[in-house]
Design an enzyme around this catalytic site. Structure first.
Site, short mmCIF file in Angstrom:
data_model
loop_
_atom_site.label_atom_id
_atom_site.label_comp_id
_atom_site.label_asym_id
_atom_site.label_seq_id
_atom_site.Cartn_x
_atom_site.Cartn_y
_atom_site.Cartn_z
N VAL A 79 0.70 -1.28 0.05
CA VAL A 79 0.03 -0.23 -0.07
C VAL A 79 1.10 1.18 0.00
O VAL A 79 1.61 1.49 0.75
CB VAL A 79 -0.86 0.11 1.25
CG1 VAL A 79 -1.87 1.31 1.13
CG2 VAL A 79 -2.06 -0.95 1.31
N CYS A 80 0.83 2.15 -1.03
CA CYS A 80 1.52 3.21 -1.36
C CYS A 80 3.03 2.78 -1.07
O CYS A 80 3.50 2.35 -2.05
CB CYS A 80 1.06 4.12 -0.04
SG CYS A 80 1.54 5.97 -0.23
N SER A 81 3.74 3.63 -0.18
CA SER A 81 5.26 3.45 -0.31
C SER A 81 5.77 2.24 0.28
O SER A 81 7.04 1.65 0.23
CB SER A 81 5.79 4.63 0.61
OG SER A 81 5.42 4.45 2.05
N GLY A 82 4.89 1.40 0.51
CA GLY A 82 5.36 -0.12 0.80
C GLY A 82 5.74 -0.96 -0.29
O GLY A 82 6.55 -1.85 -0.16
N THR A 118 2.74 3.08 -7.15
CA THR A 118 2.98 3.56 -5.69
C THR A 118 2.34 5.05 -5.85
O THR A 118 1.79 5.39 -6.83
CB THR A 118 4.18 3.76 -5.21
OG1 THR A 118 4.27 3.99 -3.87
CG2 THR A 118 5.12 4.72 -6.04
#
Length: 324
Positions: free
Chosen positions: A106-109, A126
């Site tokens: 999720v996102c910057s993961g 991202t």
């Protein structure tokens, strides 16, 4: 099969993105006849983790909990773009994929998955603010900055914040069918599927050239977006030959006159949809698209969503009908 889900947390995790995973996979909705997941929060860096919001999270689960998960999900965290990750974390992610589990960011993961080599040769995404850096740091990844999520085999990556909900519901839809995904979305009061991609949320005014060779012509074009323009007309406005004008324009703006003009018209259409009650035909006239059908075509091509959907997203339900 999607029964066992583990959220893999690193220090300075973002609570909202973690909350998305907990909400979709961690709640017991068996009273509504919905499947229950065996959900666990796993710490990658000790039993107590800091969040970027100033509080801590404690969990008894370590990396060994990942070995039984059907899905390993990595929420966003602070400084994920420029930090290093423990090798045992990256090894655990690789083992998960090797044994047939799926991994979700999720996102910057996505940076954690990239560090594990799981984005190499794969399409991914991202948050749009971090997509260029993701592509720079992991050149073998195929970064798609405009989409809400990408499902590429066992690796699923999602864009910023709420796009994690879209990706999670997509996985639920795949595993349990649309009725279950729709029921969870209804419980969360979110759409089960969103139109378009990140492009509609990106604020991208075109950079102005520092040179003055075509600067005056750019200003003229902005004032006359409702008018038809040809390269010949623009070259005459700039007192150049068409060939010289086209070359100078490309050098100083990085694009062609047509593409520059199209982007400015779409930007103006976005502004009018957000701030006015004009009809689609009215907006099409003011932006130089001519009619609502042409506006819709170029809007969908540029942003991946319709003008009416865009207006509902940024202004709420409107009574203005979309002309044919």
């Amino acid at each position: 099969m999607l029964k066992n889900v583990a959220a893999l947390l690193l220090d300075e995790v973002h609570p909202f993105e973690l909350g998305v995973l907990c909400e979709v996979f961690g709640l017991d909705r068996s009273d509504e006849g919905l499947p229950v997941h065996d959900f666990a929060v796993v710490s990658a860096e000790g039993p107590v983790l800091r969040t970027h919001a100033g509080f801590t999270i404690s969990t008894p689960h370590g990396l060994d909990r990942l070995e039984e998960a059907d899905l390993v999900a990595v929420p966003a965290g602070s400084h994920f773009m420029d930090r290093e990750y423990p090798e045992e974390v990256l090894d655990a992610l690789r083992r998960a994929v090797d044994r047939g589990a799926r991994v979700l960011s999720v996102c910057s993961g996505a940076y954690v998955l990239g560090a594990a080599g799981l984005l190499d040769g794969r399409r991914c995404t991202t948050h749009w603010r971090h997509s260029a850096e993701l592509a720079r740091r992991f050149p073998r990844a195929v970064v798609e900055p405009d989409v809400l999520y990408v499902d590429e085999g066992p690796v699923i990556t999602s864009a910023g914040t709420a796009a994690g909900i879209d990706a999670c519901l997509h996985l639920v839809r795949q595993a349990h069918g649309p009725d279950v995904a729709n029921a969870i979305a209804r419980r969360m009061v979110v759409p089960p599927h969103r139109d378009g991609g990140q492009a509609q949320y990106i604020k991208r005014p075109l950079p102005r050239t520092a040179c003055d060779t075509v600067g005056g012509t750019l200003a003229w074009m902005e004032r006359h977006l409702d008018q038809d323009m040809t390269v010949e007309q623009l070259a005459a406005q700039a007192h150049m030959s068409p060939r010289t004008f086209a070359r100078r324009f490309q050098q100083e703006t990085g694009t062609t006159p047509y593409r520059w003009l199209l982007r400015q018209r779409v930007l103006l259409a976005q502004h009018l949809l957000e701030t006015s009650d004009e009809t689609m035909d009215g907006i099409a006239g003011r932006t130089g698209f001519g009619n609502a059908a042409a506006l819709r075509h170029q809007f969908v091509k540029s942003l991946g969503t319709t003008p009416n959907s865009y207006r509902r997203t940024f202004r709420g339900p409107m009574s203005v009908p979309e002309a044919a």
